[in-house]
Structures are given as C-alpha cells and as structure tokens.
Motif scaffolding. Structure first.
Motif, short mmCIF file in Angstrom:
data_model
loop_
_atom_site.label_atom_id
_atom_site.label_comp_id
_atom_site.label_asym_id
_atom_site.label_seq_id
_atom_site.Cartn_x
_atom_site.Cartn_y
_atom_site.Cartn_z
N ARG A 35 -77.48 34.23 -48.36
CA ARG A 35 -76.30 33.25 -47.88
C ARG A 35 -78.43 32.21 -47.11
N ARG A 36 -78.12 30.67 -46.81
CA ARG A 36 -78.96 30.43 -46.57
C ARG A 36 -78.73 29.77 -44.75
N TYR A 37 -79.71 29.52 -44.26
CA TYR A 37 -80.11 29.44 -43.18
C TYR A 37 -80.18 27.76 -42.55
N GLU A 38 -79.41 27.85 -40.70
CA GLU A 38 -79.71 26.14 -40.58
C GLU A 38 -80.11 26.39 -39.63
N HIS A 39 -80.65 25.16 -38.72
CA HIS A 39 -81.24 25.09 -37.70
C HIS A 39 -80.76 24.44 -36.73
N SER A 40 -81.61 24.59 -35.73
CA SER A 40 -80.96 23.76 -33.82
C SER A 40 -82.24 23.28 -33.14
N THR A 41 -82.21 22.43 -32.20
CA THR A 41 -83.22 22.24 -31.85
C THR A 41 -83.27 21.69 -30.52
N VAL A 42 -83.70 21.57 -29.47
CA VAL A 42 -83.87 21.80 -28.38
C VAL A 42 -85.26 21.42 -27.94
N ARG A 43 -85.18 20.29 -26.70
CA ARG A 43 -86.39 20.20 -25.64
C ARG A 43 -86.82 20.49 -24.40
N LEU A 44 -87.66 21.14 -24.63
CA LEU A 44 -88.02 21.32 -22.94
C LEU A 44 -88.94 20.19 -22.18
N SER A 45 -88.75 21.12 -21.23
CA SER A 45 -89.00 19.90 -19.96
C SER A 45 -90.02 20.76 -19.36
N SER A 46 -90.87 20.10 -18.65
CA SER A 46 -91.35 20.60 -17.79
C SER A 46 -90.50 22.01 -16.38
N GLY A 47 -90.43 23.10 -16.01
CA GLY A 47 -89.72 23.18 -15.35
C GLY A 47 -88.01 24.47 -16.30
N GLU A 48 -88.55 23.88 -17.37
CA GLU A 48 -87.68 24.77 -17.87
C GLU A 48 -88.20 26.00 -19.06
N LEU A 49 -86.88 26.55 -19.91
CA LEU A 49 -87.18 27.79 -20.33
C LEU A 49 -86.35 28.16 -21.32
N GLY B 198 -91.22 30.84 -12.80
CA GLY B 198 -91.48 30.15 -14.08
C GLY B 198 -90.82 32.04 -15.32
N PRO B 199 -91.35 31.82 -16.06
CA PRO B 199 -90.55 32.53 -17.58
C PRO B 199 -91.56 33.91 -16.67
N VAL B 200 -92.58 34.18 -16.33
CA VAL B 200 -92.50 35.56 -15.88
C VAL B 200 -92.33 35.92 -14.37
N GLU B 201 -91.77 35.63 -13.44
CA GLU B 201 -91.67 35.83 -12.71
C GLU B 201 -89.17 35.77 -12.87
N LEU B 202 -88.90 35.00 -13.37
CA LEU B 202 -87.78 35.53 -14.40
C LEU B 202 -88.00 36.72 -14.68
N GLY B 203 -88.46 36.92 -15.91
CA GLY B 203 -88.31 38.09 -16.82
C GLY B 203 -88.60 39.35 -15.83
N ARG B 204 -89.05 39.55 -14.80
CA ARG B 204 -89.53 40.57 -14.66
C ARG B 204 -88.70 40.99 -13.37
N THR B 205 -87.56 39.20 -12.42
CA THR B 205 -86.76 39.79 -11.92
C THR B 205 -85.75 40.16 -12.54
N LEU B 206 -85.67 40.07 -13.94
CA LEU B 206 -84.11 40.01 -14.50
C LEU B 206 -84.56 41.03 -14.82
N PHE C 282 -89.56 32.08 -22.73
CA PHE C 282 -90.99 30.90 -22.49
C PHE C 282 -90.59 29.65 -22.17
N GLY C 283 -91.78 28.68 -21.27
CA GLY C 283 -91.38 27.68 -20.46
C GLY C 283 -92.21 26.80 -20.40
N LYS C 284 -92.23 25.66 -20.17
CA LYS C 284 -93.02 24.45 -19.46
C LYS C 284 -93.07 24.61 -18.79
N THR C 285 -94.70 24.25 -18.15
CA THR C 285 -94.82 24.46 -16.87
C THR C 285 -95.84 23.18 -16.14
N ASP C 286 -95.89 22.68 -17.15
CA ASP C 286 -96.33 21.12 -16.56
C ASP C 286 -95.60 19.70 -16.43
N GLY C 287 -95.91 18.46 -16.18
CA GLY C 287 -95.16 17.49 -16.78
C GLY C 287 -95.24 17.11 -17.69
#
Length: 560
Positions: A477-491, A525-533, A555-560
């Motif tokens: 079996r061969r595997y493929e990839h997908s790509t996303v881009r994180l902007s500030s505030g996204e995780l 952000g990621p830390v607060e979201l993970g703990r509350t989840l 994990f997520g991006k925190t700066d602009g």
C-alpha cells in the motif's frame, strides 16, 4: 559417574550424565540439558562440580528451583538420591549408575513418580467398613476418639503447617505429620485438582521401597471421595468387594487404606489425601478415619493459605512487571513539548490499563521541520505496548530517512506488514509542520481525521480524500498526503478513539460531534483547548473508568 534422571515431566525417562564441571538446565535448546517445560526459565539452574562434591544453584529463575521439596535461595550441596524440581519436571540425582534413588532416603518426600489409574466404577457400600462426611472450616472429633489421638493429630499438623507458606513445603509436611500420627502408614500421597479440572498428583511419601517405582493411584476412588465430600476407610482393601476392580489397590496388595477430601472454605473439593498400608496386622480403624478427616481440614486451610500466598507473590511480580513496562513505554514518549517560536503545543496520554497501545511523538527533521506523530495500536495491554515500542523506533527511522512524509509512512507500513501477526494493525497520523510558512503536510493511515479550527471558529476534517488503510494491512500500500496552512490563532487537533469513544454509565459515547462543538466554542490556544476538552470528557464520564487508551496532541500558530 554422577547423572540426573527425569522421573516426572515431559522429559520423563531421560538421563543426563554430569561429565563437565558445570551443567546448565533450562528451556533454551542451548542448555546442557534442555527441558521441554513451559514453567522452566530459559536458563533455569545449574549443577556445579567442586572437588568431589556437586552443588545446585538457581539462576534467578522465575518459578524457583527446589531441592527435596524446598526452594533454594543459594548454592546447596546435593547428595545421592536427592530430588530436584524445575517447573513440573522432577529429577533424581545419582552418584553411580547403579545407585537407587531411595538409597539413604527411606522416607521419600516431595513429588514422586505417581501414576493415576482409571478403575471401573465402584459399586455398593456393603464391604466398606466406614464412611464419614467432611466439611470445610471445621476440625471436629466424634466422642469415640481418645483425647490423646485428638491432641496428637491437631498439634502435630498445626505445629508443622504454621512454619511455611510455600506449597512445596506444606505438602511434604502434611505427609510427614500423617506418618507420625499413623505409624502403620506405608504410603501416602496428596492430589490436587487443576484449574482445568484434572486430578494432578502433587506429593508422595513412602516409608520404604524404590522411589523410581511408580505409585499407582485410583482416580475413581479420588473422584468419589471428592464428589461426595466424604472420607472412606477400608480395613481390608484386598478383600473389600467395593475395590474388586481397582487395579491400583489389588496389584500393590494394599491391605488397608483411608482417603479424605480436601475442601476449601467455600465448600468445594479441590483434592484428596490418601494413606494406606500393606501390613495384614496394622489395619486402620474407624477412629483413624476421623483423625485423618480432622487433619485434612487443617491441611485444606494450610493449602488454601499457601496457594493464596503464592498467588499474591505472582500478582506482585506481575504488578512489578507492569510498572516496569509502563515506565519503559513512557520513556518512548517525549520528555517535553517542542519549544518552537510562534507555536504552542499540548499533549495528553492516559492508558486504560497499566500499559497501552496509544503513542505520540515529536520528531525534529534535518531541514528544521517538525513531525507530529499520533498512533493507535489495536488493543491495549502488554501486547499493544510491545508493538508500540517497535513502532516508536521504526517511525523515527523512516521519518529521518526521507524528506517526503508519505514515502516515510509507505516504508513504515511495508516494514510493519512483514512483522505484524495476522489481525494486528496500527492507525497513524503524521503531521509535518514547516515553521516558517505554517504549512502542515498530513499523512493519514486509517486514523481518525485531524480537526482543523480556523481563526473564525470554523472547524473541518483534514485529509478526507487522502486517508489510507491502517498500517500492516497491505504491504504494498502507498500513502498520499494533504496540506493545510495555519495562520495566527488557528490550530490542529489529532486524537485517538479513546477520546471520542469515551463511554458514560448510560452507555453513551462522547463522540466526534462533541469534540467539534468544543473546538467551535473554545477561544483559547492549544493548551487551554486541550485542558478544557479533557475536563469536558471527564465530566461526561462522571467517574466511569475509560475503556480505551486516550491520547491527543494539539498544536497551533500563536503569532501573526
């Protein structure tokens, strides 16, 4: 020339001449005397020749090495006719080929060469001199027993049995006590019922005779005594019509015998004690059977205590092994979260039992990218933990061997498919982050889709079209990839099914929908979201223990 002879066990009848200064015994085929015994360690024990003397040593075996029924803790000298036990295998030690095992040891202790015989059904009670009911937890004596016999029996057995909690010591001591109480006894043995319901001879004692001659035991007599929970006595077994078809009694010319059941505190028969004599003069009487029943009651308690003690020791060993396995498994997990400027990371791992099959890791690649790995090995417990250990090393090797995440997962799958047992597989997500651009390349091998939360609160699954089969299913079996881009505030949230399949007392699942809704409503952000989840999952469970391992990485991006 000294040699060992196997008298009980899978290698029964084999001999080993001790020609070298050292002879190692164990389950490994490379030992000087390999033993086909699952209870034996790979290198279990050894016999050492020092001068003209032979010594027995235990090689830190799991189940111990026994000399004449006693577990040895350090080097012990062995003599002609001594008995050695490793697992279920019993040996006799001989200094000369012509040396009988009983020479110098007229009282044989420990396991002997016992042969169970299936006689025809015993019918009728007309010739049976006496029959007595037995019960657990009582040591009563009828009024026709003399006070002297009562005290002699109870004091002797109580004195001997209070000294040890080892089953291999308790059983010989029971027979030792009976031979003191009943001077006419010439043979005695104890049989116990295995977990599978099989009657297994555990201990034999002979007043005289060759220990290599098998002691014949009537399985029919034992079964009747255990089934009825009654002791039986025959003053003259040779003339007792009840035993006319019993080969084990007639061929040995037993003149008188007694047999009493061993009964646990729950009232279940789990074995029996029998003593008999060949003497035509010293036959057992009714009061003797009452004494034997009383001794059997004390013996039942002692055996139960010994078994519970051994079970407790085994559980402690298992607990130590599990604790060690847990420490080893946790050593494969990251010691700290990545310290990457402009990004925040949160992770959580909780096995359902002592060790689990979930796994996560952070792998820094040569070009500065960071690979985030989350995997779930089918099942949990030791088997899953062992596979996780292999996965931890293999995934790092493949990620560092190629710059393409999809190719790394393809090679990882090919490697695991060759080694995994049928029916075993691994689900995995690899998310490779390029810090400068915020680009994340995701490869999914049969795992739950990662969830992306945008800056405006919208959530979506990542890689729906590119998700492949779990690792280990198809080697090519061969595997493929997908790509996303994180902007500030996204995780990006990656989790195992122990989170979404968390089940409360009402048999309801937490569900991916609740996870998505939590991401939409969360603002941190990621830390607060993970703990509350995780806190929300715990509220949902309301004290119910998790049925599966729980692991998540956010994990997520925190700066602009």
């Amino acid at each position: 020339m000294a040699f060992l002879k196997v008298i009980v066990g899978p290698n029964s009848g084999q001999t080993c001449r001790l020609t070298a200064s050292e002879c190692v015994l164990g389950r490994h085929p490379g030992c000087d005397f390999p033993i086909d015994d699952e209870a034996a360690s790979r290198r279990h024990a050894r016999i050492v020749l020092a001068g003209s003397d032979h010594y027995l040593e235990d090689l830190d075996s799991r189940n111990g090495t026994f000399l004449n029924g006693e577990r040895i803790q350090q080097r012990r000298e062995i003599a002609d006719g001594d008995r050695l036990r490793i697992g279920k295998t019993v040996f006799t030690f001989h200094l000369r080929p012509s040396s009988p095992a009983s020479e110098g040891h007229p009282l044989i202790r420990g396991k002997g060469s016992l042969l169970l015989v299936d006689d025809e059904e015993l019918e009728g009670d007309r010739a049976l001199l006496s029959k007595r009911g037995a019960s657990s937890g009582q040591a009563t004596m009828p009024s026709n027993i003399t006070l002297q016999a009562q005290l002699k029996a109870l004091l002797e057995i109580t004195h001997n049995l209070r000294k040890t909690l080892s089953l291999d010591s308790v059983l010989p001591q029971i027979l030792e006590s009976l031979f003191v109480i009943f001077p006419a006894a010439e043979r005695g043995f104890i049989v116990l019922e295995s977990d599978a319901g099989e009657i297994t001879p555990f201990c034999v004692k002979l007043r005289c005779g060759d220990a290599d001659d098998p002691v014949r035991i009537s399985r029919t007599v034992i079964r009747q005594v255990m089934g009825a929970r009654e002791g039986i006595l025959s003053a003259d077994a040779a003339d007792d019509s009840r035993f006319e078809s019993s080969k084990s009694l007639s061929e040995v010319r037993i003149r008188s015998m007694m047999c009493a059941p061993l009964i646990d505190t729950g009232g279940r028969s789990f074995g029996a004690i029998q003593i008999d004599t060949l003497s035509n003069c010293d036959r057992f009487q009714e009061e003797d059977l009452d004494v034997l029943l009383s001794v059997a009651t004390q013996a039942s308690i002692a055996i139960e205590n010994a078994r519970f003690h051994e079970y407790t020791l085994r559980q402690r060993t298992i607990q130590r092994d599990l604790d060690l396995a847990d420490r080893i498994q946790r050593s494969f997990l990251p010691k700290r979260r990545p310290d990457l400027a402009g990004y925040e990371f949160f992770d959580h791992y909780r096995p359902a039992s002592h060790v689990g099959g979930d796994f996560y890791d952070y792998v820094t690649l040569a070009d500065g990218r960071l690979a985030v790995v989350v995997a779930d090995v089918i099942g949990h417990g030791l088997a899953a933990a062992m596979l996780t250990a292999k996965l931890a090393a293999e995934v790092r090797f493949q990620l560092l061997s190629t710059t393409q995440p999809a190719e790394a997962v393809t090679q990882l799958n090919a490697s695991l498919a060759r080694d995994l047992m049928e029916g075993h597989f691994v689900t995995l997500v690899v998310a490779v982050l390029t810090p400068g651009t915020g680009e994340v390349t995701v490869v999914n091998a049969g795992h739950l889709r990662p969830i992306l939360r945008r800056g405006d609160g919208r959530v979506s699954d990542v890689g729906n079209e590119q998700a492949g089969l779990p690792l280990g299913v198809l080697e090519e079996r061969r595997y493929e990839h997908s790509t996303v881009r994180l902007s500030s505030g996204e995780l990006l949230l990656i989790f195992t099914d122990g989170v979404n399949e968390a089940m409360n007392e009402a048999k309801e699942l937490y569900g991916v929908y609740r996870i998505s809704e939590h991401l939409r409503a969360a603002t941190g952000g990621p830390v607060e979201l993970g703990r509350t989840l995780l806190a929300d999952v715990e509220r949902f469970l309301a004290g119910c223990p998790p049925k599966d391992d729980m692991c998540l990485v956010c994990f997520g991006k925190t700066d602009g």
